[in-house]
Design a protein around this motif. Structure first.
Motif, short mmCIF file in Angstrom:
data_model
loop_
_atom_site.label_atom_id
_atom_site.label_comp_id
_atom_site.label_asym_id
_atom_site.label_seq_id
_atom_site.Cartn_x
_atom_site.Cartn_y
_atom_site.Cartn_z
N VAL A 193 14.95 -62.19 -17.87
CA VAL A 193 13.61 -62.44 -17.92
C VAL A 193 12.78 -61.85 -16.71
CG1 VAL A 193 13.93 -64.93 -18.39
CG2 VAL A 193 13.75 -64.50 -16.08
N MET A 194 11.30 -61.62 -17.11
CA MET A 194 10.58 -60.49 -16.39
C MET A 194 9.21 -61.09 -15.99
SD MET A 194 10.19 -56.59 -17.37
CE MET A 194 11.80 -55.91 -17.01
N ASP A 195 8.59 -60.47 -14.85
CA ASP A 195 7.11 -60.87 -14.82
C ASP A 195 6.29 -60.50 -15.79
OD1 ASP A 195 4.50 -60.63 -13.65
OD2 ASP A 195 5.21 -60.68 -11.57
N PRO A 196 5.32 -61.27 -16.39
CA PRO A 196 4.45 -60.69 -17.33
C PRO A 196 3.87 -59.38 -16.96
CG PRO A 196 4.28 -63.09 -16.91
CD PRO A 196 4.93 -62.56 -16.16
N VAL A 197 3.30 -59.27 -15.64
CA VAL A 197 2.76 -57.97 -15.21
C VAL A 197 3.68 -56.70 -15.56
CG1 VAL A 197 1.88 -56.70 -13.29
CG2 VAL A 197 1.53 -59.06 -13.36
N LEU A 198 4.97 -56.69 -15.34
CA LEU A 198 5.94 -55.74 -15.70
C LEU A 198 6.07 -55.56 -17.00
CD1 LEU A 198 7.47 -53.42 -14.37
CD2 LEU A 198 9.30 -55.11 -14.13
N ILE A 199 6.09 -56.83 -17.85
CA ILE A 199 6.35 -56.81 -19.29
C ILE A 199 5.14 -56.17 -19.93
CG2 ILE A 199 6.25 -58.07 -21.69
CD1 ILE A 199 7.71 -60.13 -19.86
N VAL A 226 7.05 -66.81 -16.01
CA VAL A 226 5.53 -67.14 -15.55
C VAL A 226 5.62 -67.76 -14.20
CG1 VAL A 226 3.58 -68.63 -16.21
CG2 VAL A 226 5.11 -67.74 -18.00
N ARG A 227 6.64 -68.44 -13.70
CA ARG A 227 6.67 -69.13 -12.34
C ARG A 227 8.15 -69.02 -12.16
NH1 ARG A 227 6.20 -73.51 -9.17
NH2 ARG A 227 7.02 -74.78 -10.88
N GLU A 228 8.31 -68.55 -10.73
CA GLU A 228 9.55 -68.53 -10.06
C GLU A 228 9.64 -69.80 -8.97
OE1 GLU A 228 10.27 -64.65 -8.66
OE2 GLU A 228 12.15 -65.29 -7.50
N PRO A 229 10.40 -70.81 -9.12
CA PRO A 229 9.94 -71.93 -8.23
C PRO A 229 10.02 -71.19 -6.66
CG PRO A 229 12.28 -71.95 -9.25
CD PRO A 229 11.63 -71.11 -9.96
N ASP A 230 11.10 -70.43 -6.43
CA ASP A 230 11.30 -70.00 -4.91
C ASP A 230 10.37 -68.68 -4.84
OD1 ASP A 230 12.91 -69.02 -6.43
OD2 ASP A 230 14.66 -68.98 -4.99
N ALA A 231 9.39 -68.55 -5.28
CA ALA A 231 8.63 -66.99 -5.13
C ALA A 231 8.09 -67.17 -3.91
CB ALA A 231 7.96 -67.05 -6.26
N ALA A 232 7.36 -68.08 -3.46
CA ALA A 232 6.73 -68.15 -2.10
C ALA A 232 7.65 -67.84 -0.95
CB ALA A 232 6.04 -69.10 -1.71
N GLY A 233 8.94 -68.05 -1.10
CA GLY A 233 9.86 -67.99 0.03
C GLY A 233 10.42 -66.66 0.04
N SER A 234 10.23 -65.89 -0.88
CA SER A 234 10.77 -64.27 -0.97
C SER A 234 10.17 -63.49 -0.22
CB SER A 234 10.93 -64.25 -2.60
OG SER A 234 11.59 -65.02 -3.15
N GLY A 235 8.83 -63.64 0.13
CA GLY A 235 8.11 -62.77 1.00
C GLY A 235 7.38 -61.63 0.12
N PHE A 236 6.88 -60.62 0.63
CA PHE A 236 6.22 -59.51 0.02
C PHE A 236 7.16 -58.61 -0.53
CE2 PHE A 236 4.60 -55.03 0.21
CZ PHE A 236 3.16 -55.51 -0.41
N ALA A 237 6.89 -58.23 -2.00
CA ALA A 237 7.63 -57.55 -2.71
C ALA A 237 6.90 -56.23 -3.36
CB ALA A 237 8.25 -58.31 -3.95
N LEU A 238 7.36 -55.25 -3.33
CA LEU A 238 6.63 -53.77 -3.83
C LEU A 238 6.65 -53.89 -5.25
CD1 LEU A 238 7.63 -51.06 -1.39
CD2 LEU A 238 5.38 -52.02 -1.76
N GLY A 239 7.46 -54.54 -6.03
CA GLY A 239 7.32 -54.68 -7.41
C GLY A 239 7.58 -56.21 -8.05
N PRO A 240 7.10 -56.30 -9.27
CA PRO A 240 7.17 -57.60 -9.91
C PRO A 240 8.70 -57.99 -10.35
CG PRO A 240 5.45 -56.18 -11.09
CD PRO A 240 6.26 -55.13 -10.29
N ARG A 241 8.96 -58.96 -10.38
CA ARG A 241 10.16 -59.69 -10.63
C ARG A 241 10.91 -59.39 -11.75
NH1 ARG A 241 13.39 -60.52 -6.62
NH2 ARG A 241 12.30 -62.39 -5.64
N THR A 242 12.11 -59.20 -11.86
CA THR A 242 13.25 -59.23 -13.13
C THR A 242 14.14 -60.13 -12.75
OG1 THR A 242 12.33 -57.28 -13.90
CG2 THR A 242 14.52 -58.01 -14.73
N MET A 243 14.52 -61.05 -13.45
CA MET A 243 15.82 -61.81 -13.05
C MET A 243 16.91 -61.98 -14.19
SD MET A 243 15.63 -66.10 -12.30
CE MET A 243 14.46 -66.04 -11.25
#
Lengths: 842, 231
Positions: free
Chosen positions: A145-151, A176-193
């Motif tokens: 699954v992937m962040d819609p921005v990167l898709i 669309v929403r990752e429950p623990d995203a806020a705890g992950s800190g600043f990322a340079l790229g959108p998420r892929t899980m």
């Protein structure tokens, strides 16, 4: 006795209602409302973070390790202490869609999860399928699954295949929403899980590559978090602990800092409103001069009169504070859906008495500070005023005790603001800046009036009646010059300072950095790939320079055998892990400031060369021993040299460089910076990622854009805060213009009688407004520029360049605002019949 | 034949107030000759000041016509009226009506400047000198006594050498001696410039100094006599 009489007089006087106090109430309510609203939102976010701590963190507690998984015995130790454990691996990579020249590539932050994820909360997927199904391997291809921005950036659709390293994945849903995203800190790229086991053949997780692992723990009720933390840190070396009490420490601290800063901006707004409050009280008391003189004639003492008017203003202040608190409490609640939608973290928006109390105290103190002086002037009204106009309630300084009281109240306000915000130094400097701006603006208003008075008498202006009328009005007694220059000037100063800081920060990142920064950071270059990688790039004529260095990451745990934080406090170098490199000889561009580099063939006990500036800040010197935990192993090295490291160029810069034999045997990868023509960047990215799927290329331009976007968000929040200040300034301006209507109507009537056309009168009104606007804007540029210089020089530690565009816009804004207010309140006086006005004054 | 400088024909003035429409002036027909001094007398509320305002174009007649120096004031716009006053009229009020943000000199120079006079300030200085205020030229109105303020107002009205001087109870706010001095100055200015003077007053001795006295009662002319007859 006098108190009771004063109260009776006050009650009778207040029968007149609140007419004439609209500006007073608006200024107070808006200033307090802004502070209360900011405080409430800050508390809401902190409340949300606390309530949702476990969801944000992804567990009751989390352990983080740098580029290693827990050893089996460590994992067993963790499992024994938790009801459930979820293992997560997190790293940067390139997601590639398509092949060859047309392939699309995007930097992504990959999260590999196990079957236990998530322990708390649930991800939101589009289409809404279960995460387990989304990540399942079907027909030999694992799901992702992937962040819609990167898709959108890659042009992917659900069902399409894309590549991470050497492994294909099928996109099954948008994350669309990752429950623990806020705890992950600043990322340079959108998420892929993806599933961690699906990464086994990707080539992305190898010894020495840059990744982090997290072990999220669900704990039984009643487990003591502090005890478990201490035990964990003893057992698992290099593990960083977090727990649900502060699931996203970075976010919480950021929100706290930004909220406090915005409260300080709100206080500037309250100061602007204070000018309006002061003007309103002054105007009210001027109207009451005859009443005061009559009361004195009838035997009332100064104390009785002061108390009476103090009570009246006090009652009105309470009305203003109540309105402001209601505003500040209601706005976040009413706009809750809007605020929650824009926040990356959960917020619990409700009434927060603490935030309201803070705003209320600020409001009461500000009202006191700004009304004491005009109230004190009631002492100077003489009974003889009734018989002969003595020129109002005086313009000089009030008696010493009132000046002292004002200073004490100001000191108290600053002390409270420092206490509440926790930003002592910033609060004190802001207060000094604000007080200095105030003094400068008062001086500017005085100078403008003096110059206008002089100019009105200048020979060359004789015959230019509209100009001379305007100058006479600005410079003459009883004008609105002081309150307009003060209120508008202060509002514009805050805006100018924010504008200068914002423009300088953006300039440094967007304009200056790309000129000196490399095109790419390449990470995870395996030792075996380095030579071919370098020679391939160096053969490319578009590439100007390739620099590379071995890269390990480690945490400084001890200095001279003592815990590092005991020696160097909370210096940023000690917060989290830092890059460490090794080098047989000093790099060509290295400037060794202290000591000497080790000999080329040195193979003795570990030695380290430390960055000079940071070493001096941390109190380190040659001969000190520092212990760095790398991959769970402690390496203690002696500092044998200090060297200058320039972090501002975005090139390769390591705090620590060791002799090769100390680190060479540890698994590690290399990092490289590539300087190339902008036009060739796309081709270089394609070539490297095709040849070396495991190497992640980070385009510096993209990273800068991402940082700029975050900065833009912060700047927007601060600009909104500054705008609230400017709106208050606008209200004061409108109040001053409205208060001047009577005088302008009278003046227009006399001028019409003397033969002035409406054009001449309107030109004169417009000119005086423009003069005041220019004066306020001019002072704002100087004061805002100074504030910008101070923040950039002393807080940011970078160069300051005066930014003319925002400055000019601010002056224009000031002139237009005063012009509009002046003209809006100028039509009425122009239309009035002179006979009516003049006879009404007979 | 003497030239008529001010002429009103069946002029009325009605104003809308909170209590409804009020008729202030009713059917005023009146001619004033160039160089004449006219006293307007009558009880409070009889419409004296309103009649003066009509003559100065500061108030617009509801019906009828008001003609000054050959101009029909009821047909002129605000700015045309302002220009007419600038070039031909001076007005003095009971409450002085000086511009509070201007010094005495600036107040007196303003109408001259509006008229485009190059020597506005020199003439203003001379005019202030004539009313004995040279030493107070750079004072603001609030820094002067009532008598001094009225002298500035006189100087301001007289400075442009107006054809018509309109004075609305110029001594009403002043004590007897000061009032007497002001009146001496007013008549002196009138004599010096040869202006037509229309003076609203409650004081019989002032009215007696005029060529003609016009009496108003409830907004209408009640009688018209020569000053000699009023004595």
């Amino acid at each position: 006795m006098s108190l009771a009489i004063a109260a009776r007089i006050a009650r009778r006087e207040l029968r007149g209602g609140l007419k004439g106090f609209r500006v007073f109430l608006a200024c107070l309510a808006l200033g307090i409302g802004a502070i209360a609203a900011v405080g409430s939102v800050r508390e809401s976010i902190q409340g949300g973070l606390e309530r949702e701590g476990a969801v944000i963190l992804g567990g009751d507690a989390a352990l983080e390790l740098t580029y290693r998984f827990a050893e089996p015995y460590e994992r067993a130790w963790i499992d024994a202490r938790a009801e459930a454990v979820s293992e997560i691996v997190d790293f940067r990579s390139l997601a590639v869609f398509g092949a060859g020249e047309t392939a699309e590539r995007g930097l992504t932050q990959v999260k590999g999860v196990d079957g236990a994820y998530p322990l708390y909360g649930a991800p939101e997927l589009e289409p809404a399928i279960a995460l387990e199904d989304a990540l399942r391997t079907t027909d030999g291809t694992p799901g992702a699954v992937m962040d819609p921005v990167l898709i959108a950036r890659l042009g992917l659709g659900v069902g399409d295949l894309f590549r991470l390293g050497e492994q294909d994945f099928r996109l099954t849903a948008a994350l669309v929403r990752e429950p623990d995203a806020a705890g992950s800190g600043f990322a340079l790229g959108p998420r892929t899980m993806v599933r961690t086991e699906a990464l086994a053949n990707s080539g992305l997780i190898q010894p020495g590559t840059l990744f982090e692992t997290q072990y999220k723990l669900r704990l039984a009720e009643g487990v003591d978090l502090d005890t478990l933390r201490d035990a964990t840190e003893d057992e698992i070396v290099g593990a960083r602990w977090r727990d649900r009490r502060n699931g996203a420490p970075g976010v919480a601290e950021f929100v706290d800092r930004l909220g406090s800063f915005l409260v300080l901006v709100g206080l500037a707004g309250l100061a602007v409103g204070g000018v309006g409050v002061s003007s309103a009280v002054r105007a009210y008391l001027a109207e009451k001069t005859e009443v005061i003189a009559t009361l004195k004639t009838l035997g009332a003492e100064n104390r009785t009169i002061f108390l009476s008017y103090f009570m009246q203003i006090g009652a009105l202040t309470l009305v203003g504070v109540t309105l402001g608190l209601a505003l500040g409490a209601l706005v976040p609640v009413v706009f809750a859906p809007l605020i929650e939608a824009r926040l990356p973290v959960p917020a619990e928006i409700t009434l927060y008495p603490g935030a309201l109390a803070e705003a209320g105290i600020y409001g009461l103190l500000a009202a006191l500070i700004f009304t004491i002086w005009p109230l004190a002037r009631t002492e100077d009204v003489r009974a003889a005023t009734l018989f002969r106009d003595s020129g109002g309630t005086g313009q000089g300084w009030p008696r010493g005790r009132w000046v002292t009281l004002t200073l004490v109240l100001f000191g108290l306000l600053v002390a409270l603001a420092a206490q509440f915000s926790g930003l002592v130094s910033l609060t004190v400097w802001s207060a000094i800046g604000l007080a200095a701006s105030f003094v400068v603006l008062v001086g500017a208003a005085w100078t403008v009036r003096l110059l206008a008075r002089r100019a009105a008498r200048a020979r060359f202006l004789r015959g230019k009646s509209a100009v001379r009328l305007a100058l006479g009005s600005v410079g003459g007694p009883g004008g609105e010059a002081s309150s307009v220059v003060l209120s508008l000037g202060l509002g514009l100063t805050v805006l100018a300072a924010v504008g200068q800081i914002d423009a300088n920060l953006r300039g440094a990142i967007e304009r200056d950095l790309p000129d000196i920064a490399p095109s790419f950071f390449m990470v995870d270059i395996q030792p075996g790939q380095l030579e071919a990688f370098r020679s391939g790039l160096e053969a490319n004529p578009a590439v100007t320079t390739v620099q590379s260095a071995p890269m390990l990451r480690g945490i400084i745990t001890q200095i001279n055998g003592a815990p590092a934080t005991d020696v160097a406090g909370d210096h940023w170098v000690l917060q989290g892990d830092r890059g460490v490199t090794y080098s047989a000889s000093a790099p060509d561009d290295a400037v060794v400031t202290h000591g000497e580099w080790w000999p080329a063939e040195y193979a003795g006990p570990p030695q380290v060369s430390f960055a000079t500036e940071e070493a001096l800040e941390m109190g380190l010197k040659l001969g000190d021993d520092i212990t760095v935990n790398i991959l769970g192993r402690d390496i203690t090295a002696e500092i044998t040299s200090l060297r200058e490291v320039d972090f501002s160029t975005a090139g390769i810069g390591f705090i620590m460089s060791m002799n090769p034999s100390a680190l060479q045997s540890a698994p590690h990868s290399h990092i490289a910076t590539v300087y190339a023509d902008v036009a060739a960047e796309g081709a270089i990215l394609r070539s490297v990622s095709n040849t070396y799927p495991n190497i992640t290329a980070i385009r510096v331009k993209d990273a800068i854009e991402r940082v700029s976007a975050v900065l833009a968000g912060i700047a927007a929040a601060i600009t909104y805060g500054a705008l609230a200040t400017l709106i208050t300034g606008g209200i004061v301006l409108i109040g001053a213009a409205a208060a001047g209507v009577r005088a302008r109507t009278y003046e227009a009537a006399i001028l019409k009688t003397l033969g002035a056309s409406r054009h001449t009168i309107l030109t004169s009104f417009a000119l005086r407004s423009a003069l005041l606007g220019i004066a306020a804007g001019g002072v704002a540029i100087v004061a805002g520029g100074l504030a910008g210089w101070a923040v950039m020089t002393f807080v940011m530690g970078t160069d300051y360049v005066f930014e003319p565009i925002s400055a000019v816009l601010i002056v224009c804004g000031g002139v237009i605002a005063t012009l509009l207010a002046g003209l809006a309140f100028g039509w009425g006086p122009l239309a009035a019949r002179p006979a009516h006005i003049l006879r009404a004054r007979e | 034949m003497t030239e008529t400088i001010l002429s009103l024909k069946d002029a009325t003035l009605s104003l809308d107030g909170n209590a409804g429409r009020v008729d202030i002036l009713r059917g005023i027909t009146l001619d004033i000759a160039r160089g004449e001094t006219v006293g307007l007398v009558g009880p409070s509320g009889s419409g004296k000041s309103s009649l003066l305002m009509l003559m100065g174009g500061l108030e617009r007649a509801t019906t009828g016509s008001v003609n000054a120096l050959g101009h029909d004031l009821t047909a002129l716009g605000e700015d045309a009226l302002a220009r007419l006053r600038r070039d031909h009229m001076g007005v003095v009020f009971q409450s002085f009506h000086l511009i509070p943000t201007m010094t005495a000199l600036e107040n007196v120079a303003t109408p001259l400047e509006l008229a485009g006079a190059k020597d506005a300030f020199d003439r203003a200085e001379a005019e202030l000198d004539a009313v004995g205020l040279r030493a107070r030229m750079n004072h603001y109105p609030a820094q002067m006594s009532g008598g001094e303020q009225q002298r500035v107002a006189l100087a301001r009205a007289a400075a442009p050498r107006p054809d018509i001087l309109l004075a609305d109870e110029p001594t009403g706010n002043l004590d007897g001696a000061t009032g007497q001095a002001i009146m001496d100055l007013l008549f002196g200015l009138r004599d010096r410039h040869g202006s037509t003077l229309v003076l609203v007053t409650h004081a019989p001795e002032l009215a007696a100094r005029c060529d003609r006295v016009i009496r108003l009662q409830d907004g209408a002319l009640s009688a018209e006599d020569h000053a000699e007859a009023a004595e």
